[in-house]
Every structure is written in C-alpha cells, then in structure tokens.
Design an enzyme around this catalytic site. Structure first.
Site, short mmCIF file in Angstrom:
data_model
loop_
_atom_site.label_atom_id
_atom_site.label_comp_id
_atom_site.label_asym_id
_atom_site.label_seq_id
_atom_site.Cartn_x
_atom_site.Cartn_y
_atom_site.Cartn_z
N ASP A 200 47.11 -35.24 72.86
CA ASP A 200 48.03 -36.04 73.57
C ASP A 200 49.44 -35.36 73.33
O ASP A 200 49.55 -35.09 71.91
CB ASP A 200 47.91 -37.39 73.09
CG ASP A 200 49.10 -38.53 73.77
OD1 ASP A 200 48.57 -39.01 74.80
OD2 ASP A 200 49.94 -38.53 73.42
N ASN A 208 60.61 -37.17 79.17
CA ASN A 208 60.97 -37.59 80.64
C ASN A 208 62.43 -38.46 80.56
O ASN A 208 63.21 -38.04 81.53
CB ASN A 208 59.83 -38.54 81.03
CG ASN A 208 58.63 -37.62 81.69
OD1 ASN A 208 58.97 -36.56 81.88
ND2 ASN A 208 57.71 -38.29 81.39
N ASP A 217 57.40 -32.41 83.82
CA ASP A 217 56.39 -31.72 84.51
C ASP A 217 56.14 -30.21 84.13
O ASP A 217 55.31 -29.73 84.01
CB ASP A 217 56.67 -31.73 86.02
CG ASP A 217 56.38 -33.12 86.46
OD1 ASP A 217 55.66 -34.04 85.84
OD2 ASP A 217 56.76 -33.38 87.60
N GLU A 243 49.94 -37.20 79.87
CA GLU A 243 50.19 -36.11 79.17
C GLU A 243 48.86 -35.93 78.07
O GLU A 243 49.05 -35.21 77.16
CB GLU A 243 51.38 -36.52 78.01
CG GLU A 243 51.13 -37.66 77.15
CD GLU A 243 51.52 -38.95 77.81
OE1 GLU A 243 51.65 -39.86 77.09
OE2 GLU A 243 51.57 -38.95 79.16
#
Length: 347
Positions: A200, A208, A217, A243
């Site tokens: 993770d 973000n 992304d 993620e």
C-alpha cells in the site's frame, strides 16, 4: 491464405485429388494414409482443414472424433466419396447410396460432402480450372476457419482488457481472484510453498490532495513499472485497487517472502519518482506478507486476509515497513525509516 490441410487417403485418392484441385499445392499439406495414422497428426498439428477419403475404414469415425473434442471441433472436415462411377445398368441404385453416405457423413460431423465422380464430370465440363467443386469447398472451409480465428483473437483481446488495469497495465483484481486459486492448486499439487505480498502506498491521499489526481495517477504508473521490472519472472503483480498492489510469490516460503518485501520497500523508497521536469516525489510503501498453510481454503481468502492484516499492522506501526508471519506466530517487523508525519486517517 496461410493454411494447413491434412489429406487422409491412399495414393490413388491423393493423385485424383491433386489432378482435380491443383491449387492445393499453395497450402501446407500433410498426408496420412489412413485414419489411424491421421489421429496423432491432428492432435499435434491441428490442421485447418481435413480432406477425408470416404471409403477408408473408420473415416467417418475420425470425423466424429474430431468434432466431439472442443479444442478440435473448429477444424473443417470435407468427406470425399471416391467410389468408382456405376455401370450404366446400375445408375438407378447409385443416387440412393449417395444420399445414404452423404447423410451418414453429415450426421457424423462432416462440414461438407463431395462426390469425386461428379466433381470430375463438373471439372471436365468447365472451361476454368478454378471452378473445381472440391476447391470451392476448400475455400469455403478456410474462410470459416479464418472467421473462427478472428473471433478467438477478438475474444482473447476482450479477455485481456477485462483482466487488465488500464492505468498501470498490470493485471487487475478480477485477474487476481482467478489466478490465486489456480496457483494455490498447483502449489499443493507439487508440494511447493506459495506466499502473498500486499503493498500500500503510504500517504497516497496527500499526493492527490497536494498535486492533483493526474500526478497521483502518474505516481501509480511509475510504481507499477518499478515493480514489474524488479520482480522475478515467475512472480505475478496485480493492482488490487486504489493504491494497493498484491503480488503472488510462487515457490516462496514466509522468510523469503519477507526478504522480497523488504527489498521492494527499499526499491520504492531509495530513489525518488520523476513525475515531470519540475517534480520528483519521495514515496514509501507498507507491506504485509503471508504464506500458504494447510488450513487455508482453496480460493485463498484466508491467505489474503492474513496478508492484509499484516499490511494493516505495518501501517499502524508507522508505515514504510514490512510485517510478515502467520496469524498464529508473532509477526516479524522491520522498519525502513521514519516517514514524514501525516494525519492518521490517511493511507
């Protein structure tokens, strides 16, 4: 068309066929003298088209065997009646025999039935050799085979799309849920270990929120690329969602899985990710590992649950670290650094 044809028949039949259909030479041809010798050739080479001499013992049985096997049923079978033309005083009986043999051939799975005698008469009455009846059946069969191939190719592409993550180009969660039971079955069959590694990205929400989702992304794409190029060729990475990534580690026990996880954590953290000319990101990951045990179910749900629980422990212990071991054991823990502080609710 690049196509392969297997002719099943004796020398006289082959000679008659070659005289009637000279354009057969343009294809890849194999010849088997009888259905018995044709069977292993069909299984091994899977020709596009079969031309079978009807008077060979077992010819219709061969056609039926091909059509009842799903991996061979697409092969186009042409049964050729090579009996000699009847004497003038027997002409009244031949049509009934023709109808019986044609019906039997089609019932046994033949795609086409050709009377060699009538084909010869037609060929003699035709001014153009490309009007051969047998040649027309060959072309029709090869067109059908080509359509079948294109359909299979399209289905393969659609399947690949359905099992692929469009952002990272890794296999997706659906592919993982299909692949894990298969690999568990193979591991148990061979008596070999298998492990899972769940990853993770630490504080991905901050990426973000700070730089926007396009940067997020791009970061995922670069992480996936770094994973893909630094795993063993028999390890399979998947984007599990968001993620999170999961890797199936074949032929890998618990200690080796933890070692691989630590190597991957360092691989991610040691070198910044170049997003563009003006932005480099330092990224870390947390990881949890688990290895298959006897009590695990065949679908791998319990195995995945343990890997996920160990991942949660790694995040709770400060992130940028690996937690491994089985639920019944004290998990191994290794810290790889002190991540920058962020709100506790972020991933």
């Amino acid at each position: 068309m690049d196509a392969s044809i297997l002719i099943v028949g004796d020398h006289e039949f082959l000679a008659s066929l070659s005289a009637l259909t000279p354009d057969l030479a343009a294809f890849t041809l194999e010849v088997a003298p009888n259905p018995h010798e044709a069977t292993p050739l069909i299984q091994a080479q899977q020709p596009d088209l079969l031309i079978i001499q009807a008077t060979q013992p077992g010819s219709l049985d061969l056609c039926q065997r091909v059509k009842t096997q799903s991996h061979l049923a697409w092969i186009y079978c042409v049964v050729v009646d090579d009996r000699q033309p009847p004497a003038p005083n027997e002409l009244g009986d031949r049509p009934q025999d023709d109808a019986h043999l044609e019906t039997s051939a089609l019932m046994m799975g033949a795609d086409a039935y050709v009377d060699l005698w009538r084909a010869e008469l037609q060929n003699k009455s035709s001014e153009k050799s490309d009007q051969s009846l047998i040649g027309a059946h060959v072309q029709a069969g090869l067109r059908r085979v080509q359509n079948h191939r294109e359909l299979i190719r399209t289905n393969d592409i659609l399947s690949a799309i359905a099992l692929s993550d469009p952002l990272t180009e890794l296999n997706n969660r659906r592919a993982f849920e299909w692949e894990l039971p298969r690999q568990i079955h193979n591991a148990r069959l061979r008596g070999m270990p298998i492990s899972l590694l769940m990853l993770d990205v630490d504080f991905f929400k901050s990426i973000n929120d700070t730089y926007g989702h396009l940067v997020g992304d791009r970061a995922l794409q670069l992480i996936a690329s770094r994973l893909r190029h630094n795993l063993r060729f028999y390890d399979t990475p998947f984007r599990y969602g968001g993620e999170e990534f999961v890797i199936i580690l074949s032929d890998t026990g618990n200690q080796e899985a933890e070692a691989i996880a630590n190597r991957i954590c360092r691989l991610i953290s040691d070198q910044p990710f170049v997003i563009d000319d003006s932005l480099d990101l330092n990224i870390t990951i947390s990881a949890g590992t688990a290895s298959l045990v006897v009590q695990d179910d065949a679908r791998g749900i319990s195995l995945l649950r343990r890997a996920d629980q160990n991942l949660l422990r790694a995040k709770a212990l400060g992130r940028n670290r690996v937690v491994g071991g089985q639920e019944s054991d004290a998990p191994g823990e290794s810290g790889l650094g002190n991540p920058d502080p962020s709100p506790a609710h972020e991933s």
